[in-house]
Design a protein around this motif. Sequence first.
Motif, PDB file in Angstrom:
ATOM      1  N   PRO A 160       0.809  -1.221   0.000  1.00 50.65           N
ATOM      2  CA  PRO A 160       0.000   0.000   0.000  1.00 50.65           C
ATOM      3  C   PRO A 160       0.846   1.276   0.000  1.00 50.65           C
ATOM      4  O   PRO A 160       0.318   2.371  -0.162  1.00 50.65           O
ATOM      5  CB  PRO A 160      -0.821  -0.122   1.283  1.00 50.65           C
ATOM      6  CG  PRO A 160      -0.022  -1.015   2.165  1.00 50.65           C
ATOM      7  CD  PRO A 160       0.685  -1.973   1.242  1.00 50.65           C
ATOM      8  N   ASP A 161       2.159   1.125   0.140  1.00 51.58           N
ATOM      9  CA  ASP A 161       3.044   2.276   0.145  1.00 51.58           C
ATOM     10  C   ASP A 161       3.345   2.809  -1.251  1.00 51.58           C
ATOM     11  O   ASP A 161       3.992   3.842  -1.399  1.00 51.58           O
ATOM     12  CB  ASP A 161       4.369   1.916   0.834  1.00 51.58           C
ATOM     13  CG  ASP A 161       5.097   0.767   0.152  1.00 51.58           C
ATOM     14  OD1 ASP A 161       4.440  -0.249  -0.171  1.00 51.58           O
ATOM     15  OD2 ASP A 161       6.321   0.867  -0.066  1.00 51.58           O
ATOM     16  N   ARG A 162       2.863   2.117  -2.296  1.00 53.55           N
ATOM     17  CA  ARG A 162       3.136   2.576  -3.659  1.00 53.55           C
ATOM     18  C   ARG A 162       1.943   2.299  -4.567  1.00 53.55           C
ATOM     19  O   ARG A 162       1.171   1.371  -4.333  1.00 53.55           O
ATOM     20  CB  ARG A 162       4.409   1.937  -4.206  1.00 53.55           C
ATOM     21  CG  ARG A 162       4.311   0.428  -4.334  1.00 53.55           C
ATOM     22  CD  ARG A 162       5.619  -0.170  -4.768  1.00 53.55           C
ATOM     23  NE  ARG A 162       5.424  -1.562  -5.162  1.00 53.55           N
ATOM     24  CZ  ARG A 162       6.393  -2.381  -5.473  1.00 53.55           C
ATOM     25  NH1 ARG A 162       7.638  -1.965  -5.451  1.00 53.55           N
ATOM     26  NH2 ARG A 162       6.130  -3.622  -5.816  1.00 53.55           N
ATOM     27  N   ASP A 163       1.833   3.086  -5.627  1.00 53.51           N
ATOM     28  CA  ASP A 163       0.719   2.954  -6.567  1.00 53.51           C
ATOM     29  C   ASP A 163       0.985   1.943  -7.673  1.00 53.51           C
ATOM     30  O   ASP A 163       0.046   1.533  -8.368  1.00 53.51           O
ATOM     31  CB  ASP A 163       0.404   4.309  -7.224  1.00 53.51           C
ATOM     32  CG  ASP A 163      -0.144   5.311  -6.224  1.00 53.51           C
ATOM     33  OD1 ASP A 163      -0.740   4.878  -5.229  1.00 53.51           O
ATOM     34  OD2 ASP A 163       0.035   6.520  -6.456  1.00 53.51           O
ATOM     35  N   SER A 164       2.240   1.577  -7.861  1.00 53.93           N
ATOM     36  CA  SER A 164       2.579   0.682  -8.972  1.00 53.93           C
ATOM     37  C   SER A 164       3.937   0.050  -8.726  1.00 53.93           C
ATOM     38  O   SER A 164       4.683   0.456  -7.836  1.00 53.93           O
ATOM     39  CB  SER A 164       2.598   1.471 -10.282  1.00 53.93           C
ATOM     40  OG  SER A 164       3.597   2.478 -10.232  1.00 53.93           O
ATOM     41  N   ILE A 165       4.253  -0.933  -9.545  1.00 53.85           N
ATOM     42  CA  ILE A 165       5.576  -1.541  -9.532  1.00 53.85           C
ATOM     43  C   ILE A 165       6.472  -0.672 -10.419  1.00 53.85           C
ATOM     44  O   ILE A 165       6.128  -0.421 -11.581  1.00 53.85           O
ATOM     45  CB  ILE A 165       5.535  -2.981 -10.092  1.00 53.85           C
ATOM     46  CG1 ILE A 165       4.722  -3.886  -9.168  1.00 53.85           C
ATOM     47  CG2 ILE A 165       6.949  -3.524 -10.278  1.00 53.85           C
ATOM     48  CD1 ILE A 165       4.487  -5.283  -9.733  1.00 53.85           C
ATOM     49  N   PRO A 166       7.599  -0.206  -9.913  1.00 53.71           N
ATOM     50  CA  PRO A 166       8.508   0.541 -10.779  1.00 53.71           C
ATOM     51  C   PRO A 166       8.889  -0.323 -11.995  1.00 53.71           C
ATOM     52  O   PRO A 166       9.281  -1.471 -11.852  1.00 53.71           O
ATOM     53  CB  PRO A 166       9.730   0.805  -9.887  1.00 53.71           C
ATOM     54  CG  PRO A 166       9.175   0.765  -8.490  1.00 53.71           C
ATOM     55  CD  PRO A 166       8.089  -0.278  -8.536  1.00 53.71           C
ATOM     56  N   GLY A 167       8.716   0.239 -13.184  1.00 54.10           N
ATOM     57  CA  GLY A 167       9.004  -0.481 -14.422  1.00 54.10           C
ATOM     58  C   GLY A 167       7.783  -1.100 -15.071  1.00 54.10           C
ATOM     59  O   GLY A 167       7.888  -1.730 -16.128  1.00 54.10           O
ATOM     60  N   TRP A 168       6.600  -0.907 -14.477  1.00 52.00           N
ATOM     61  CA  TRP A 168       5.376  -1.515 -15.024  1.00 52.00           C
ATOM     62  C   TRP A 168       5.088  -1.050 -16.439  1.00 52.00           C
ATOM     63  O   TRP A 168       4.437  -1.756 -17.208  1.00 52.00           O
ATOM     64  CB  TRP A 168       4.166  -1.217 -14.138  1.00 52.00           C
ATOM     65  CG  TRP A 168       3.722   0.214 -14.206  1.00 52.00           C
ATOM     66  CD1 TRP A 168       4.113   1.219 -13.368  1.00 52.00           C
ATOM     67  CD2 TRP A 168       2.835   0.813 -15.149  1.00 52.00           C
ATOM     68  NE1 TRP A 168       3.518   2.393 -13.736  1.00 52.00           N
ATOM     69  CE2 TRP A 168       2.732   2.185 -14.832  1.00 52.00           C
ATOM     70  CE3 TRP A 168       2.107   0.330 -16.231  1.00 52.00           C
ATOM     71  CZ2 TRP A 168       1.944   3.065 -15.557  1.00 52.00           C
ATOM     72  CZ3 TRP A 168       1.316   1.213 -16.955  1.00 52.00           C
ATOM     73  CH2 TRP A 168       1.243   2.559 -16.614  1.00 52.00           C
ATOM     74  N   ASP A 169       5.571   0.124 -16.802  1.00 51.09           N
ATOM     75  CA  ASP A 169       5.243   0.705 -18.100  1.00 51.09           C
ATOM     76  C   ASP A 169       6.210   0.293 -19.218  1.00 51.09           C
ATOM     77  O   ASP A 169       6.079   0.773 -20.346  1.00 51.09           O
ATOM     78  CB  ASP A 169       5.186   2.224 -17.986  1.00 51.09           C
ATOM     79  CG  ASP A 169       6.448   2.826 -17.379  1.00 51.09           C
ATOM     80  OD1 ASP A 169       7.281   2.077 -16.826  1.00 51.09           O
ATOM     81  OD2 ASP A 169       6.599   4.059 -17.457  1.00 51.09           O
ATOM     82  N   LEU A 170       7.136  -0.597 -18.933  1.00 48.24           N
ATOM     83  CA  LEU A 170       8.038  -1.083 -19.975  1.00 48.24           C
ATOM     84  C   LEU A 170       7.262  -1.920 -20.994  1.00 48.24           C
ATOM     85  O   LEU A 170       6.251  -2.549 -20.663  1.00 48.24           O
ATOM     86  CB  LEU A 170       9.168  -1.908 -19.356  1.00 48.24           C
ATOM     87  CG  LEU A 170      10.123  -1.128 -18.451  1.00 48.24           C
ATOM     88  CD1 LEU A 170      11.053  -2.080 -17.703  1.00 48.24           C
ATOM     89  CD2 LEU A 170      10.913  -0.110 -19.272  1.00 48.24           C
ATOM     90  N   GLU A 171       7.749  -1.945 -22.206  1.00 47.51           N
ATOM     91  CA  GLU A 171       7.049  -2.609 -23.310  1.00 47.51           C
ATOM     92  C   GLU A 171       6.835  -4.108 -23.080  1.00 47.51           C
ATOM     93  O   GLU A 171       5.839  -4.676 -23.520  1.00 47.51           O
ATOM     94  CB  GLU A 171       7.846  -2.392 -24.597  1.00 47.51           C
ATOM     95  CG  GLU A 171       7.137  -2.875 -25.841  1.00 47.51           C
ATOM     96  CD  GLU A 171       7.911  -2.515 -27.092  1.00 47.51           C
ATOM     97  OE1 GLU A 171       8.221  -3.444 -27.860  1.00 47.51           O
ATOM     98  OE2 GLU A 171       8.202  -1.322 -27.279  1.00 47.51           O
ATOM     99  N   HIS A 172       7.727  -4.757 -22.378  1.00 47.97           N
ATOM    100  CA  HIS A 172       7.635  -6.204 -22.176  1.00 47.97           C
ATOM    101  C   HIS A 172       6.847  -6.595 -20.924  1.00 47.97           C
ATOM    102  O   HIS A 172       6.843  -7.756 -20.521  1.00 47.97           O
ATOM    103  CB  HIS A 172       9.023  -6.844 -22.154  1.00 47.97           C
ATOM    104  CG  HIS A 172       9.860  -6.407 -20.984  1.00 47.97           C
ATOM    105  ND1 HIS A 172      10.429  -5.165 -20.894  1.00 47.97           N
ATOM    106  CD2 HIS A 172      10.202  -7.062 -19.856  1.00 47.97           C
ATOM    107  CE1 HIS A 172      11.094  -5.070 -19.757  1.00 47.97           C
ATOM    108  NE2 HIS A 172      10.968  -6.208 -19.111  1.00 47.97           N
ATOM    109  N   VAL A 191       4.283 -10.778 -16.809  1.00 51.45           N
ATOM    110  CA  VAL A 191       2.822 -10.741 -16.919  1.00 51.45           C
ATOM    111  C   VAL A 191       2.276 -10.444 -15.524  1.00 51.45           C
ATOM    112  O   VAL A 191       2.598 -11.144 -14.566  1.00 51.45           O
ATOM    113  CB  VAL A 191       2.253 -12.075 -17.443  1.00 51.45           C
ATOM    114  CG1 VAL A 191       0.730 -12.025 -17.478  1.00 51.45           C
ATOM    115  CG2 VAL A 191       2.826 -12.406 -18.821  1.00 51.45           C
ATOM    116  N   LEU A 192       1.441  -9.405 -15.431  1.00 51.15           N
ATOM    117  CA  LEU A 192       0.867  -8.995 -14.148  1.00 51.15           C
ATOM    118  C   LEU A 192      -0.598  -9.404 -14.070  1.00 51.15           C
ATOM    119  O   LEU A 192      -1.410  -8.995 -14.898  1.00 51.15           O
ATOM    120  CB  LEU A 192       0.991  -7.483 -13.963  1.00 51.15           C
ATOM    121  CG  LEU A 192       2.414  -6.926 -13.999  1.00 51.15           C
ATOM    122  CD1 LEU A 192       2.384  -5.405 -13.902  1.00 51.15           C
ATOM    123  CD2 LEU A 192       3.270  -7.528 -12.895  1.00 51.15           C
ATOM    124  N   SER A 193      -0.911 -10.237 -13.092  1.00 50.28           N
ATOM    125  CA  SER A 193      -2.290 -10.644 -12.833  1.00 50.28           C
ATOM    126  C   SER A 193      -2.663 -10.119 -11.454  1.00 50.28           C
ATOM    127  O   SER A 193      -2.543 -10.807 -10.446  1.00 50.28           O
ATOM    128  CB  SER A 193      -2.414 -12.168 -12.888  1.00 50.28           C
ATOM    129  OG  SER A 193      -3.737 -12.569 -12.607  1.00 50.28           O
TER     130      SER A 193
END
Length: 176
Positions: free
Chosen positions: A22-34, A148-150
């Motif tokens: 809950p300390d972050r809104d996203s995983i750093p690097g989530w926006d990478l093409e792969h 892959v993020l589920s």
Amino acid sequence: ADIVVLATGARWQRTGFSQYRPDRDSIPGWDLEHVLDIGTAIERATADETAEIGERVLIYDESAQYWPLGLAELLLDAGRDVEILSPHLFVGEEMLKTMDLQHALPRLVGKGVRVTAQHGIQAIEGTDVHVYGIWGGTTSTRQVDTVVLSTFREPVEDLYVSLGNDEITLPRVGDA
């Protein structure tokens, strides 16, 4: 019409937002093409576009449902190297309720999937995925071609927002 019932569904999030972090809104690097959401990865795998997914795949699963395991099997059958990583006590935990886990997981392990429970993704940097144990300890790194993020789903609400006015009642049903 006086009333329009909207059932526009939901889409998989791609940011990796996690109730375990809950300390972050996203995983750093989530926006990478792969980095793909599970829905996109399943669409590619079932359309026989596994070449776009890569050889080494890490599936991060917070859903604990069948989708990640089903995708893993499609990818394993296509000759990919697959690991399923989950913060849950064990991978596919929710599948116990449907009595599918005791059939699916042994089959996948027999095909070579690696399962890692009680772990999360710290960050994605290029092909390096930094993994941590949810109870502490040291981090480790996985070299992958595709992540892959589920995780969570979010409402498809574009139509709802565009129709919003006081003249029509707009109840939403289902995942919308």
